[in-house]
Design an enzyme around this catalytic site. Structure first.
Site, mmCIF file in Angstrom:
data_model
loop_
_atom_site.group_PDB
_atom_site.id
_atom_site.type_symbol
_atom_site.label_atom_id
_atom_site.label_comp_id
_atom_site.label_asym_id
_atom_site.label_seq_id
_atom_site.Cartn_x
_atom_site.Cartn_y
_atom_site.Cartn_z
ATOM 1 C CD GLU A 64 -2.456 -1.398 2.653
ATOM 2 O OE1 GLU A 64 -3.612 -1.838 2.704
ATOM 3 O OE2 GLU A 64 -1.766 -1.197 3.662
ATOM 4 C CG ASP A 235 -4.786 -4.372 8.505
ATOM 5 O OD1 ASP A 235 -5.035 -5.493 8.030
ATOM 6 O OD2 ASP A 235 -3.649 -4.037 8.882
HETATM 7 N N1 LIG Z 1 -4.475 -0.804 12.219
HETATM 8 C C1 LIG Z 1 -3.240 -0.471 11.978
HETATM 9 O O1 LIG Z 1 -2.915 0.699 11.894
HETATM 10 C C2 LIG Z 1 -2.209 -1.548 11.839
HETATM 11 C C3 LIG Z 1 -0.852 -1.213 11.868
HETATM 12 C C4 LIG Z 1 0.089 -2.252 11.845
HETATM 13 C C5 LIG Z 1 -0.331 -3.574 11.737
HETATM 14 N N2 LIG Z 1 -1.666 -3.840 11.653
HETATM 15 C C6 LIG Z 1 -2.152 -5.228 11.573
HETATM 16 O O2 LIG Z 1 -1.994 -5.777 12.872
HETATM 17 C C7 LIG Z 1 -1.836 -7.191 12.762
HETATM 18 C C8 LIG Z 1 -0.680 -7.644 13.603
HETATM 19 O O3 LIG Z 1 0.524 -7.129 13.056
HETATM 20 P P1 LIG Z 1 1.932 -7.682 13.575
HETATM 21 O O4 LIG Z 1 2.959 -6.867 12.885
HETATM 22 O O5 LIG Z 1 1.919 -7.748 15.068
HETATM 23 O O6 LIG Z 1 1.867 -9.157 12.960
HETATM 24 P P2 LIG Z 1 2.667 -10.462 13.423
HETATM 25 O O7 LIG Z 1 2.556 -11.422 12.304
HETATM 26 O O8 LIG Z 1 4.012 -10.086 13.946
HETATM 27 O O9 LIG Z 1 1.824 -11.019 14.668
HETATM 28 C C9 LIG Z 1 0.522 -11.517 14.536
HETATM 29 C C10 LIG Z 1 0.273 -12.539 15.624
HETATM 30 O O10 LIG Z 1 -1.098 -12.972 15.517
HETATM 31 C C11 LIG Z 1 -1.139 -14.320 15.917
HETATM 32 N N3 LIG Z 1 -2.397 -14.911 15.475
HETATM 33 C C12 LIG Z 1 -2.807 -15.191 14.198
HETATM 34 N N4 LIG Z 1 -4.044 -15.735 14.232
HETATM 35 C C13 LIG Z 1 -4.427 -15.805 15.535
HETATM 36 C C14 LIG Z 1 -5.591 -16.251 16.191
HETATM 37 N N5 LIG Z 1 -6.617 -16.776 15.513
HETATM 38 N N6 LIG Z 1 -5.648 -16.149 17.547
HETATM 39 C C15 LIG Z 1 -4.608 -15.642 18.262
HETATM 40 N N7 LIG Z 1 -3.460 -15.199 17.671
HETATM 41 C C16 LIG Z 1 -3.375 -15.266 16.326
HETATM 42 C C17 LIG Z 1 0.107 -14.926 15.262
HETATM 43 O O11 LIG Z 1 0.480 -16.148 15.884
HETATM 44 C C18 LIG Z 1 1.138 -13.798 15.501
HETATM 45 O O12 LIG Z 1 1.888 -13.999 16.680
HETATM 46 C C19 LIG Z 1 -1.669 -7.486 11.273
HETATM 47 O O13 LIG Z 1 -2.887 -8.020 10.792
HETATM 48 C C20 LIG Z 1 -1.365 -6.143 10.662
HETATM 49 O O14 LIG Z 1 -1.795 -6.064 9.336
HETATM 50 C C21 LIG Z 1 -2.606 -2.870 11.714
#
Ligand SMILES: NC(=O)c1ccc[n+]([C@@H]2O[C@H](COP(=O)([O-])OP(=O)(O)OC[C@H]3O[C@@H](n4cnc5c(N)ncnc54)[C@H](O)[C@@H]3O)[C@@H](O)[C@H]2O)c1
Length: 348
Positions: A64, A235
């Site tokens: 993005e 997101d």
């Molecule tokens: N809203 C925003 O502004 C924003 C900003 C950054 C990241 N994000 C989103 O936040 C999320 C997390 O990002 P991250 O960098 O921490 O990712 P990451 O991959 O480092 O961590 C995600 C975690 O979620 C866990 N997980 C997956 N499915 C699960 C479930 N069903 N139950 C419990 N745990 C589960 C995984 O094991 C992993 O540890 C992503 O989806 C990312 O796109 C959103």
């Protein structure tokens, strides 16, 4: 061969310098500062150029571009979201960003934004919780213990007064990592074996999982009255975390409706589903939490203005310091119309 003039040089903040800068200021202080930069920009929301981010989707993820301008500065962030990456030893989210001067169009800052995105996302979550979470919220369930999770926890501590964080991840190794990283932070950290256990006694429920599907991290019967939900992981189109029933019972607060309706939890709802824009709560035009039993939901997707605020903050903090280096990034012909002539400088 001549060396580049000052006009060629753009301040660049590397990952190494970002890490050193954050420690120099202190992680919690950075989160507090960023929340205040974001809050100030949300107060002047109306003057920004706003557009849903430009997303390029593939079967495995999304790339993005997030542009905006306040008329004086222009900023954009490049960011990806690839939930499968961690199983290949890569991060789900990486980013970099640029700030430019609107008057000349010349870039004034290029910076890493992977760390900065985690900081700004957490700062924005905590700023929203300050307005929306029940008074005296001191316990948070943190579901999804990946890259964002420590930042989310520390921002809630520094800005909302969180005392206890209850961790759950489907991968216990992620929970162990998060708990270890939060040791000595002053937070009481509780590792939980199920999401049900994690939400016990929590005033704030943060969902921050990564999965490229419509997941149900919180089901309707898990969410009682009087909580604030900070939904971070939903997101992208087809990527949500909450049961639809929760949205029907909640007051939903969003960043930029045109983007959130495509990417957020509310993609599950009809186009006219009522939402409140967070900036209007901050300016006092709309009410935030009005009742202790209300369920408030910040349907966060991440909006360009938050990155713009983060870029402004870093520009201000690195000015005149050694936390940046000068990149020879812009061609600097002696005569602005003699770019070809400039090319000859390198002729051997
Ligand atoms: N809203 C925003 O502004 C924003 C900003 C950054 C990241 N994000 C989103 O936040 C999320 C997390 O990002 P991250 O960098 O921490 O990712 P990451 O991959 O480092 O961590 C995600 C975690 O979620 C866990 N997980 C997956 N499915 C699960 C479930 N069903 N139950 C419990 N745990 C589960 C995984 O094991 C992993 O540890 C992503 O989806 C990312 O796109 C959103």
């Amino acid at each position: 061969m001549t060396s580049p003039s000052d006009k060629a040089l753009v301040p660049f903040v590397s990952v190494d310098n970002m890490m050193r800068l954050v420690h120099h200021i202190g992680v919690e202080q950075v989160l507090i500062d960023l929340a205040s930069y974001v809050e100030n920009d949300f107060r002047r929301w109306e003057l920004f150029d706003k557009t849903p981010r430009v997303a390029s989707h593939s079967d495995v993820g999304v790339i993005e571009l997030m542009p905006t301008s306040d008329g004086e500065a222009y900023g954009f962030k490049y960011v990806n979201g690839h939930p499968k990456n961690t199983s290949e030893g890569l991060q789900t989210v990486t980013a970099f960003g640029l700030l430019a001067d609107v008057y000349t169009g010349y870039p004034v800052l290029l910076t890493e934004m992977t760390i900065l995105t985690a900081l700004r996302t957490a700062a924005t979550s905590a700023m929203a919780a300050k307005y929306l979470a029940p008074k005296g919220s001191d316990t948070m369930a943190m579901i999804g213990n990946g890259a964002q999770s420590e930042f989310q926890s520390l921002a809630m501590k520094a800005i909302v007064g969180l005392k206890t964080v209850r961790l759950y991840d489907k991968d216990a190794a992620a929970t162990d990592k998060c708990a270890t990283n939060l040791q000595g932070s002053g937070l009481n950290v509780v590792k939980c074996a199920t999401p049900q256990e994690a939400i016990e006694g929590a005033h704030i429920l943060t969902t921050c999982t990564a999965d490229k599907q419509n997941a149900t991290i919180l089901s309707d019967n898990m969410v009682g009255a009087g909580v604030h939900i900070n939904a971070i992981g939903g997101d992208c189109p087809g990527k949500t975390e909450l049961a639809k029933g929760i949205l029907e019972r909640s007051d939903v607060f969003v960043e930029f409706p045109a983007q959130t309706r495509i990417e957020g939890e509310i993609q599950q709802m009809k186009d006219d589903f009522a939402v409140t824009e967070l900036w209007q709560v901050i300016t006092g035009q709309q009410q935030g939490r009005r009742d202790p039993r209300q369920i408030t939901l910040f349907d966060s997707v991440g909006f360009a203005i938050e990155d713009f605020s983060a870029l402004r903050y870093i520009r201000d903090k690195v000015a005149g310091t050694a936390y940046k280096e000068d990149l020879d990034m812009l061609a600097d012909p002696d005569d602005p119309r003699d770019l070809f002539g400039m090319l000859q400088r390198a002729k051997t």
